[in-house]
Structures are given as C-alpha cells and as structure tokens.
Design a protein around this motif. Sequence first.
Motif, mmCIF file in Angstrom:
data_model
loop_
_atom_site.group_PDB
_atom_site.id
_atom_site.type_symbol
_atom_site.label_atom_id
_atom_site.label_comp_id
_atom_site.label_asym_id
_atom_site.label_seq_id
_atom_site.Cartn_x
_atom_site.Cartn_y
_atom_site.Cartn_z
ATOM 1 N N ARG A 36 53.418 47.044 135.515
ATOM 2 C CA ARG A 36 52.208 46.207 135.362
ATOM 3 C C ARG A 36 52.079 44.927 134.966
ATOM 4 O O ARG A 36 52.906 44.870 133.768
ATOM 5 C CB ARG A 36 51.034 47.254 134.688
ATOM 6 N N ASP A 76 42.955 48.848 137.576
ATOM 7 C CA ASP A 76 43.557 48.068 137.032
ATOM 8 C C ASP A 76 42.577 47.273 138.239
ATOM 9 O O ASP A 76 42.578 48.564 139.357
ATOM 10 C CB ASP A 76 44.858 47.670 137.300
ATOM 11 N N TYR A 122 43.775 44.072 141.151
ATOM 12 C CA TYR A 122 44.126 42.698 141.713
ATOM 13 C C TYR A 122 43.717 41.988 142.503
ATOM 14 O O TYR A 122 43.095 42.070 143.410
ATOM 15 C CB TYR A 122 45.355 43.380 142.861
ATOM 16 N N TYR A 178 46.578 39.255 138.509
ATOM 17 C CA TYR A 178 46.518 40.646 137.958
ATOM 18 C C TYR A 178 46.068 40.812 136.898
ATOM 19 O O TYR A 178 46.079 40.886 135.887
ATOM 20 C CB TYR A 178 48.258 41.369 137.953
ATOM 21 N N TRP A 191 50.484 50.721 139.963
ATOM 22 C CA TRP A 191 50.903 49.533 140.516
ATOM 23 C C TRP A 191 51.808 49.589 141.587
ATOM 24 O O TRP A 191 53.705 50.146 140.683
ATOM 25 C CB TRP A 191 51.202 48.339 140.191
ATOM 26 N N GLU A 224 52.927 43.967 145.712
ATOM 27 C CA GLU A 224 51.814 43.127 146.432
ATOM 28 C C GLU A 224 51.918 43.881 147.872
ATOM 29 O O GLU A 224 50.781 43.396 148.346
ATOM 30 C CB GLU A 224 52.082 42.128 146.472
#
Length: 246
Positions: free
Chosen positions: A21, A47, A49, A65, A91, A94
């Motif tokens: 992460r 989480d 982004y 992030y 995660w 991208e």
Amino acid sequence: MIRILALLLLLLPAPALAELRPQGLMWNRSGLPATLPLQVRTDPGRDWYLTLVRPDTGQAVLAAYVRGGTVFRVLVPPGDYFVRFAYGNGWRGETALFGPGTGHLEIDGPLHFGVEGTSRRVGHLIDLRREAKTVQLFGLCRAQDTREAADLTSTRPRAGPGLTPQPLPKTDLPPTRRPAQVLPPPDQPPPTTPEGALPPFARPFTERPRLPAAAALPAGQGGGFTVPRPRASADARQRPRWKICD
C-alpha cells in the motif's frame, strides 16, 4: 502421483497478488508547484486512490493514495480540477487498482484551487466518512509576523472600534537632563595634560597581538586558518508561517 499434482499446481494461473500500500502523494505531472491545500477524511476499512483531472483535456495531473481512517493532507497545483476516487481493498497498482471489486466516486463539478489576495491559499476539505459526502472550502492564511505578535502581546491599551487610544500614564519624576559641557573662554588656551599622564576618562589598554601571516608559519603548524562566515539575521532566517483559516 504427488509429482503430477505438484506439476498441475504450477501450471494453474496464480491469483493476482496485492502490492504494498502506498501512502501520500504518488506523482504530480502538472508542471506547476503544489502549494494549495486539499484535505480528505475517510472511514477505516477501505483505501482510496485520488486523482485530479483537467476538465478541458481529461488528463490526470496528480495522483495520491489515501489510507482509510486517516486524515489525509496534500498540496496540489493551482487550477480547476475534477476530483475522482477509486476505493476498495487489496491495492494492485494503478492499472488494476483494487481489482474487480473497485468502486468509483467523482465529486460534482470541478473544484477551484487558487490564491485570494496575497495571504490566503484556497483549497477544499472533502469528507467521505458518511454516506452524504460533503465538500467545503479549506484555506491557509499567512500567520502574523513577529511585529504584529509583539503588538498583540503589548500591555499598552489598544483602541477598539469607535474609540480613541489612551495615552500612557504620566509620572512625577523630573526629566533626565545631560550635564552641560563647560568650555574655556576663547581667549584662554585649552587645558593641557602633564607629560606621561592620561587625559580624563581615558583607560590604558594593551594592543591585541596581531595574527602572523599564513605564509610566515612553517607548514603543518597552523599556517592556514579560516574566517568564520557571518550568520544570517533572525529576519532572514524566519520563513513565512501558514495557519488554517476559514
């Protein structure tokens, strides 16, 4: 038989492994300095982004992030941007983001980040902790300098709206006067000092020994010395401070 099963397990496609992460700003491709505040508050459990996207070109200029459950602060470049979020767990980079379970959220309308006047940097506070997402203005203002702080802490009464400043209280002490210097009449010569005596208010002192030239000292015996550089003043070392304002 065991070898055949092991071979079959190796041939099966391996599941996508979650990456480490990240945290904080990931990149800034705007070409502009990041000086304006953006704050995001989230709940723990997933989480986020974050990306800033130009409305005219659709190009992402900044990515960050946000770990769930933390108060996230980042400085962004000036301009108007769409703020988009992808959220989830695990995660995977991208490209894949959080895998098939990735959720997406976009804040309504482009948000403006800029400077008002000379001392206020305007940004936004995005609260994602509740179902009803909220966005409000968030600014940084230049803190008062040392002179203003000294004025605020002064004991002298300050004038309020519609009031006149009160003078400081007077004392009964007589004013301090310097003694007048008495000079001899012009037709008399000035007083002379006897030979070997010191004039009034003179104090004998010894001359400081001068440093010898570097070339005159033998090598390896302190022939070279460095002159200390002058220190910067307190005003030159003091940097502008910023504080949160409405």
